[in-house]
Design a protein around this motif. Structure first.
Motif, short mmCIF file in Angstrom:
data_model
loop_
_atom_site.label_atom_id
_atom_site.label_comp_id
_atom_site.label_asym_id
_atom_site.label_seq_id
_atom_site.Cartn_x
_atom_site.Cartn_y
_atom_site.Cartn_z
N GLU A 182 0.94 -1.44 0.04
CA GLU A 182 0.12 0.07 0.28
C GLU A 182 0.90 1.34 0.06
O GLU A 182 0.68 2.26 -0.74
CB GLU A 182 -0.86 -0.01 1.21
N LYS A 185 2.83 1.85 -3.12
CA LYS A 185 2.01 1.79 -4.51
C LYS A 185 1.89 3.15 -5.40
O LYS A 185 2.41 3.08 -6.40
CB LYS A 185 0.39 1.80 -4.21
N PRO A 186 2.08 4.24 -4.51
CA PRO A 186 2.55 5.44 -5.40
C PRO A 186 3.79 5.60 -6.20
O PRO A 186 3.88 6.35 -7.17
CB PRO A 186 2.32 6.48 -4.13
N TYR A 187 4.82 4.60 -5.69
CA TYR A 187 6.05 4.80 -6.28
C TYR A 187 6.17 3.67 -7.23
O TYR A 187 7.25 3.43 -7.85
CB TYR A 187 7.09 4.89 -5.20
N SER A 189 5.59 2.77 -10.23
CA SER A 189 6.47 3.19 -11.74
C SER A 189 7.69 3.59 -11.64
O SER A 189 8.41 3.62 -12.41
CB SER A 189 5.34 4.06 -12.32
N GLU A 190 8.06 4.10 -10.50
CA GLU A 190 9.38 4.53 -10.31
C GLU A 190 10.44 3.49 -9.76
O GLU A 190 11.67 3.55 -9.94
CB GLU A 190 9.78 5.73 -9.12
N LYS A 220 12.23 7.16 2.04
CA LYS A 220 11.13 7.91 2.30
C LYS A 220 10.64 7.46 3.72
O LYS A 220 10.41 6.33 4.23
CB LYS A 220 9.92 8.01 1.28
N GLU A 222 7.53 7.66 5.31
CA GLU A 222 6.12 6.85 5.48
C GLU A 222 6.61 5.40 5.21
O GLU A 222 5.94 4.57 5.85
CB GLU A 222 5.09 7.38 4.66
#
Length: 413
Positions: A182, A185-187, A189-190, A220, A222
């Motif tokens: 979770e 998830k935002p990363y 693609s990186e 990071k 989080e």
RNA sequence: GCGGGAGUCGUCAAGCGGUCAAGACCUCGGAUUGUGGUUCCGAUAUGCGUGGGUUCGAAUCCCAUCUCCCGCCCCA
């Protein structure tokens, strides 16, 4: 050099001058593991392929791309890439769950993985390992780890580091995986290509990616928070704490490494590795952990279990070379029949003896004796006539003549 | 599977386009016709990982291939 005169890529001859190192490792394994009540088991090198795909796990590289698999009479057969699955199979098949727990087994032998060879990594390599069945208590974890360190010490290996971690149980690990996925998830693609695959297959392995861009992402806050959180449930925590307590009390030094994730699917709770700094990048000599689900998963009664495996080539590369053993005696004589008879007589008494099969000149025979033996046993005209033998100590250069009956006593001194 | 480096006698190695491919160790034979490890002499690559190519000429240059080493990946 023609093809047939070359060993296959990733395989090696173990030459006579190195065999004593192998004997040492095998003999110490037997000696130390026996002290803890482990019994040797020998399982086949080939097994049904499905044993490994179900046992080791079909998300692992070992099963996916490294197995030597072939078809024979409509069955898919595989050269074992590791031996835990085979030992578990034998445990179930031979009804060993009926034996009084713990059932403690050890093994040694060749394993096969189709990998790119490099230092410390071959396609045919050898492992010694142990498996303990039937004990869920943390004492088992501690005993196995302690035994591993004692075994390594018995080989004279001292500057090794033990790393441990707990992977939790399937339940709490699943939760952790989900939280990790979770937050990542935002990363997604990186991340590097490998990490993107790992994200689905084995999110825990994301944590030790070496790609700089991935490392940065993992730093990071989080994400670090999730990584460092103690995700394991109360029971697992209790177990882990107890393992560490026992290790502390037994004087086993270890480093906790939250990034330590073993590559095989069957592990849960305690996992550990023992590493050396003198091995290059393939630096683990020992890897192991608890696999409470495997016996049940393969169709046996659910049985807690724990084990480890060590790479014998890696062990041997860390041990200083042993001097080759010399013969007890080399018979020097220009009379082959007498030499032959005397050699046999001494061999029957348990001595290692050779004589010159080509009946070379006397001085050449002495020279040969000095190279290969502790004593030259000279049978010349006089000795044969008087049924005696001249014993020459080839290190000190001293020589005495004795009755042949007394020869054995003299050599034993 | 992907990067980087390397392959000359059993072993370690020099040679880097132009005689016969140094040297050392090991091995073998001799000096030494019953006493070695010291010493001395001699032998041992029609061959330079393999297959092509360039050239009057290649271990030396080019291409391919194999293997090994280092790293990635993975794991013991």
């Amino acid at each position: 050099m023609s093809e047939i005169l070359k060993v296959l890529k990733g395989t090696k001859d173990i030459l006579p001058q190195d065999v004593n190192m192998w004997h040492l490792v095998e003999q110490k394994a037997d000696e130390i593991f026996s002290k803890y009540g482990f019994k040797e088991i020998r399982t086949p090198i080939i097994e049904v392929t499905e044993l490994f795909s179900r046992g080791v796990g079909d998300t692992t590289d070992i099963v996916n791309k490294e197995m030597y698999t072939f078809e024979k009479s409509d069955r898919s057969i595989t050269l074992r890439p590791e031996n835990t699955a085979g030992v578990v199979r034998a445990y179930i098949e031979n009804g060993m769950s009926r034996l009084s727990a713990p059932v403690k087994l050890w093994y040694k032998g060749p394993m096969f993985r189709y990998e790119r060879p490099q230092a410390g990594r071959q396609r045919q390599f050898h492992q010694v390992g142990v498996e303990m069945f039937g004990i869920k208590q943390p004492t088992a974890d501690a005993e196995v780890i302690l035994m591993a360190t004692n075994f390594l010490k018995s080989l004279g290996l001292n500057d090794l580091e033990v790393e441990i971690n707990s992977l939790g149980c399937p339940k709490c690990r699943e939760e952790f995986k989900n939280r990790l996925k979770e937050v990542l998830k935002p990363y997604l693609s990186e991340l590097c290509e490998d990490c993107q695959k790992r994200y689905e297959k084995n999110p825990l392995r994301l944590l030790d990616c070496k790609v700089e861009s991935c490392k940065k992402i993992f730093e990071k806050p989080e994400i670090q928070e999730v990584v460092n959180s103690d995700f394991i449930c109360e029971e697992c925590e209790e177990h882990y704490t107890a393992v560490k307590l026992y290790l502390d009390r037994m004087g086993v030094k270890y480093i906790e490494n939250k990034q330590l994730v073993r590559g095989l699917d069957y592990y849960n709770r305690t996992v550990f590795e023992i590493k050396s700094n003198n091995l290059g990048s393939q630096n683990a000599v020992c890897g192991g952990g608890r696999y409470d689900g495997l016996v049940g998963q393969l169709g046996g009664e659910p049985t807690p279990a724990i084990g480890f495996a060590m790479g014998m080539e890696r062990l041997i590369s860390l041990i200083p070379k042993l001097e080759p053993k010399k013969l007890d005696g080399y018979i020097v004589s220009e009379h082959p029949v007498d030499a032959f008879l005397f050699a046999e007589e001494l061999r029957h008494e348990g001595l290692n003896v050779e004589f010159d099969l080509t009946t070379k000149k006397f001085s050449k025979q002495i020279e040969k004796a000095a190279k290969v033996a502790k004593y030259a046993l000279i049978l010349g005209e006089d000795e044969i006539a008087n049924h005696c033998v001249s014993i020459k100590n080839l290190e000190k250069g001293t020589q005495i003549t004795v009755d042949r009956i007394d020869c054995i006593k003299m050599l034993e001194l």
